[in-house]
Design a protein around this motif. Structure first.
Motif, PDB file in Angstrom:
ATOM      1  N   VAL A 171      -9.186  12.227  -5.298  1.00  0.00           N
ATOM      2  CA  VAL A 171      -9.136  13.385  -6.196  1.00  0.00           C
ATOM      3  C   VAL A 171      -9.687  13.030  -7.576  1.00  0.00           C
ATOM      4  CG1 VAL A 171      -7.582  14.964  -7.410  1.00  0.00           C
ATOM      5  CG2 VAL A 171      -7.281  14.556  -4.968  1.00  0.00           C
ATOM      6  N   LEU A 172      -9.307  11.885  -8.083  1.00  0.00           N
ATOM      7  CA  LEU A 172      -9.790  11.459  -9.398  1.00  0.00           C
ATOM      8  C   LEU A 172     -11.313  11.294  -9.381  1.00  0.00           C
ATOM      9  CD1 LEU A 172      -8.917  10.673 -12.261  1.00  0.00           C
ATOM     10  CD2 LEU A 172      -8.704   8.327 -11.450  1.00  0.00           C
ATOM     11  N   ASP A 173     -11.832  10.695  -8.322  1.00  0.00           N
ATOM     12  CA  ASP A 173     -13.286  10.526  -8.202  1.00  0.00           C
ATOM     13  C   ASP A 173     -14.001  11.870  -8.118  1.00  0.00           C
ATOM     14  OD1 ASP A 173     -12.719   7.865  -8.081  1.00  0.00           O
ATOM     15  OD2 ASP A 173     -13.228   7.611  -5.975  1.00  0.00           O
ATOM     16  N   ASP A 174     -13.419  12.775  -7.355  1.00  0.00           N
ATOM     17  CA  ASP A 174     -14.057  14.076  -7.147  1.00  0.00           C
ATOM     18  C   ASP A 174     -14.131  14.896  -8.434  1.00  0.00           C
ATOM     19  OD1 ASP A 174     -14.333  13.367  -4.517  1.00  0.00           O
ATOM     20  OD2 ASP A 174     -12.635  14.562  -3.806  1.00  0.00           O
ATOM     21  N   ASN A 175     -13.235  14.625  -9.357  1.00  0.00           N
ATOM     22  CA  ASN A 175     -13.203  15.364 -10.618  1.00  0.00           C
ATOM     23  C   ASN A 175     -13.640  14.510 -11.803  1.00  0.00           C
ATOM     24  OD1 ASN A 175     -12.151  17.765  -9.460  1.00  0.00           O
ATOM     25  ND2 ASN A 175     -10.180  16.736  -9.277  1.00  0.00           N
ATOM     26  N   ILE A 176     -14.429  13.500 -11.542  1.00  0.00           N
ATOM     27  CA  ILE A 176     -14.780  12.547 -12.599  1.00  0.00           C
ATOM     28  C   ILE A 176     -15.569  13.207 -13.733  1.00  0.00           C
ATOM     29  CG2 ILE A 176     -16.918  11.654 -11.591  1.00  0.00           C
ATOM     30  CD1 ILE A 176     -15.847   8.845 -12.489  1.00  0.00           C
ATOM     31  N   ALA A 199      -8.599   6.300 -25.186  1.00  0.00           N
ATOM     32  CA  ALA A 199      -8.730   7.336 -24.163  1.00  0.00           C
ATOM     33  C   ALA A 199      -9.659   6.874 -23.047  1.00  0.00           C
ATOM     34  CB  ALA A 199      -9.245   8.633 -24.775  1.00  0.00           C
ATOM     35  N   CYS A 200     -10.743   6.234 -23.418  1.00  0.00           N
ATOM     36  CA  CYS A 200     -11.681   5.704 -22.420  1.00  0.00           C
ATOM     37  C   CYS A 200     -11.030   4.597 -21.593  1.00  0.00           C
ATOM     38  CB  CYS A 200     -12.946   5.189 -23.085  1.00  0.00           C
ATOM     39  SG  CYS A 200     -14.005   6.482 -23.745  1.00  0.00           S
ATOM     40  N   ALA A 201     -10.301   3.726 -22.278  1.00  0.00           N
ATOM     41  CA  ALA A 201      -9.622   2.625 -21.586  1.00  0.00           C
ATOM     42  C   ALA A 201      -8.573   3.167 -20.618  1.00  0.00           C
ATOM     43  CB  ALA A 201      -8.978   1.682 -22.599  1.00  0.00           C
ATOM     44  N   ASN A 202      -7.853   4.197 -21.026  1.00  0.00           N
ATOM     45  CA  ASN A 202      -6.847   4.800 -20.169  1.00  0.00           C
ATOM     46  C   ASN A 202      -7.485   5.402 -18.917  1.00  0.00           C
ATOM     47  OD1 ASN A 202      -4.236   5.723 -19.435  1.00  0.00           O
ATOM     48  ND2 ASN A 202      -4.778   7.751 -20.205  1.00  0.00           N
ATOM     49  N   PHE A 203      -8.582   6.110 -19.102  1.00  0.00           N
ATOM     50  CA  PHE A 203      -9.279   6.713 -17.973  1.00  0.00           C
ATOM     51  C   PHE A 203      -9.818   5.627 -17.045  1.00  0.00           C
ATOM     52  CE2 PHE A 203     -13.182   8.794 -16.176  1.00  0.00           C
ATOM     53  CZ  PHE A 203     -12.493   9.568 -15.256  1.00  0.00           C
ATOM     54  N   LEU A 252      -8.924   4.926 -13.044  1.00  0.00           N
ATOM     55  CA  LEU A 252      -9.925   4.750 -11.989  1.00  0.00           C
ATOM     56  C   LEU A 252      -9.697   3.451 -11.221  1.00  0.00           C
ATOM     57  CD1 LEU A 252     -13.257   5.878 -13.688  1.00  0.00           C
ATOM     58  CD2 LEU A 252     -12.148   6.960 -11.732  1.00  0.00           C
ATOM     59  N   VAL A 253      -9.467   2.377 -11.943  1.00  0.00           N
ATOM     60  CA  VAL A 253      -9.245   1.082 -11.300  1.00  0.00           C
ATOM     61  C   VAL A 253      -8.005   1.131 -10.411  1.00  0.00           C
ATOM     62  CG1 VAL A 253      -8.639  -1.340 -11.734  1.00  0.00           C
ATOM     63  CG2 VAL A 253     -10.470  -0.257 -13.038  1.00  0.00           C
ATOM     64  N   ALA A 254      -6.934   1.729 -10.900  1.00  0.00           N
ATOM     65  CA  ALA A 254      -5.700   1.839 -10.115  1.00  0.00           C
ATOM     66  C   ALA A 254      -5.936   2.653  -8.842  1.00  0.00           C
ATOM     67  CB  ALA A 254      -4.594   2.470 -10.948  1.00  0.00           C
ATOM     68  N   ALA A 255      -6.704   3.733  -8.953  1.00  0.00           N
ATOM     69  CA  ALA A 255      -7.002   4.561  -7.780  1.00  0.00           C
ATOM     70  C   ALA A 255      -7.834   3.780  -6.768  1.00  0.00           C
ATOM     71  CB  ALA A 255      -7.732   5.831  -8.202  1.00  0.00           C
ATOM     72  N   TYR A 256      -8.817   3.027  -7.252  1.00  0.00           N
ATOM     73  CA  TYR A 256      -9.656   2.225  -6.354  1.00  0.00           C
ATOM     74  C   TYR A 256      -8.824   1.150  -5.663  1.00  0.00           C
ATOM     75  CZ  TYR A 256     -13.720   4.255  -8.774  1.00  0.00           C
ATOM     76  OH  TYR A 256     -14.642   5.112  -9.305  1.00  0.00           O
ATOM     77  N   GLN A 257      -7.954   0.505  -6.414  1.00  0.00           N
ATOM     78  CA  GLN A 257      -7.120  -0.549  -5.838  1.00  0.00           C
ATOM     79  C   GLN A 257      -6.153   0.007  -4.800  1.00  0.00           C
ATOM     80  OE1 GLN A 257      -5.478  -2.290  -9.400  1.00  0.00           O
ATOM     81  NE2 GLN A 257      -7.112  -3.822  -9.538  1.00  0.00           N
ATOM     82  N   LYS A 258      -5.591   1.169  -5.073  1.00  0.00           N
ATOM     83  CA  LYS A 258      -4.662   1.807  -4.142  1.00  0.00           C
ATOM     84  C   LYS A 258      -5.382   2.149  -2.837  1.00  0.00           C
ATOM     85  CE  LYS A 258      -1.229   5.518  -4.304  1.00  0.00           C
ATOM     86  NZ  LYS A 258      -0.736   6.632  -5.113  1.00  0.00           N
ATOM     87  N   PRO A 274       0.822  -1.213   0.000  1.00  0.00           N
ATOM     88  CA  PRO A 274       0.000   0.000   0.000  1.00  0.00           C
ATOM     89  C   PRO A 274       0.853   1.259   0.000  1.00  0.00           C
ATOM     90  CG  PRO A 274       0.042  -0.974   2.169  1.00  0.00           C
ATOM     91  CD  PRO A 274       0.762  -1.938   1.256  1.00  0.00           C
ATOM     92  N   ALA A 275       0.243   2.335  -0.394  1.00  0.00           N
ATOM     93  CA  ALA A 275       0.950   3.618  -0.452  1.00  0.00           C
ATOM     94  C   ALA A 275       0.737   4.382   0.848  1.00  0.00           C
ATOM     95  CB  ALA A 275       0.450   4.417  -1.643  1.00  0.00           C
ATOM     96  N   ILE A 276       0.842   3.690   1.957  1.00  0.00           N
ATOM     97  CA  ILE A 276       0.565   4.304   3.245  1.00  0.00           C
ATOM     98  C   ILE A 276       1.478   3.670   4.298  1.00  0.00           C
ATOM     99  CG2 ILE A 276      -1.272   2.705   3.922  1.00  0.00           C
ATOM    100  CD1 ILE A 276      -2.897   5.115   4.816  1.00  0.00           C
ATOM    101  N   ALA A 277       1.882   4.455   5.275  1.00  0.00           N
ATOM    102  CA  ALA A 277       2.756   3.960   6.335  1.00  0.00           C
ATOM    103  C   ALA A 277       1.924   3.510   7.530  1.00  0.00           C
ATOM    104  CB  ALA A 277       3.730   5.058   6.764  1.00  0.00           C
ATOM    105  N   GLU A 278       2.480   2.615   8.331  1.00  0.00           N
ATOM    106  CA  GLU A 278       1.768   2.140   9.521  1.00  0.00           C
ATOM    107  C   GLU A 278       1.396   3.282  10.450  1.00  0.00           C
ATOM    108  OE1 GLU A 278       3.382  -1.127  11.742  1.00  0.00           O
ATOM    109  OE2 GLU A 278       3.870  -2.240   9.920  1.00  0.00           O
ATOM    110  N   THR A 279       2.273   4.249  10.585  1.00  0.00           N
ATOM    111  CA  THR A 279       1.993   5.365  11.495  1.00  0.00           C
ATOM    112  C   THR A 279       0.773   6.165  11.051  1.00  0.00           C
ATOM    113  OG1 THR A 279       3.595   6.727  10.294  1.00  0.00           O
ATOM    114  CG2 THR A 279       4.377   5.602  12.274  1.00  0.00           C
TER     115      THR A 279
END
Length: 102
Positions: free
Chosen positions: A24-29, A43-47, A51-57, A2-7
């Motif tokens: 941020v991506l969701d808020d500006n969808i 372009a649609c596939a990239n977007f 979204l999927v990467a942001a949700y997974q993160k 994950p992109a987050i620390a235990e602290t």
């Protein structure tokens, strides 16, 4: 990983700020959809992939924090089993359980 620390898991304001940055991506969808050439499949596939990467993160970070907190609570409960009169430890467990629920 994950992109987050235990602290960050134990600092609710920092955790909330981190989750907000992940949204941020969701808020500006709507803005992003308006800017995306919807007739271009790439372009649609990239977007969509963004979204999927942001949700997974975000999902991985939440699960990581829950697992981290659960492990810490389990360790504290084991210590409490050794000394059931440790009220400071009981308070700490209750605090951690409350944070995990939030």
């Amino acid at each position: 990983m994950p992109a987050i620390a235990e602290t960050t898991c134990y600092n609710l304001s920092k955790f909330r700020a981190t989750m907000k940055s992940f949204r941020v991506l969701d808020d500006n969808i709507m803005l992003r959809l308006n800017e995306t050439n919807t007739h271009a499949e790439a372009a649609c596939a990239n977007f969509f992939n963004e979204l999927v990467a942001a949700y997974q993160k975000r999902d991985a970070s939440i699960k990581f924090c829950l697992e981290t907190m659960d492990k810490n609570i389990a360790v504290k409960k084991e210590k409490l089993y050794q000394d059931p009169d440790d009220y400071t430890l009981k308070d700490s467990i209750m605090t951690d359980e409350s944070k995990a629920r939030i």
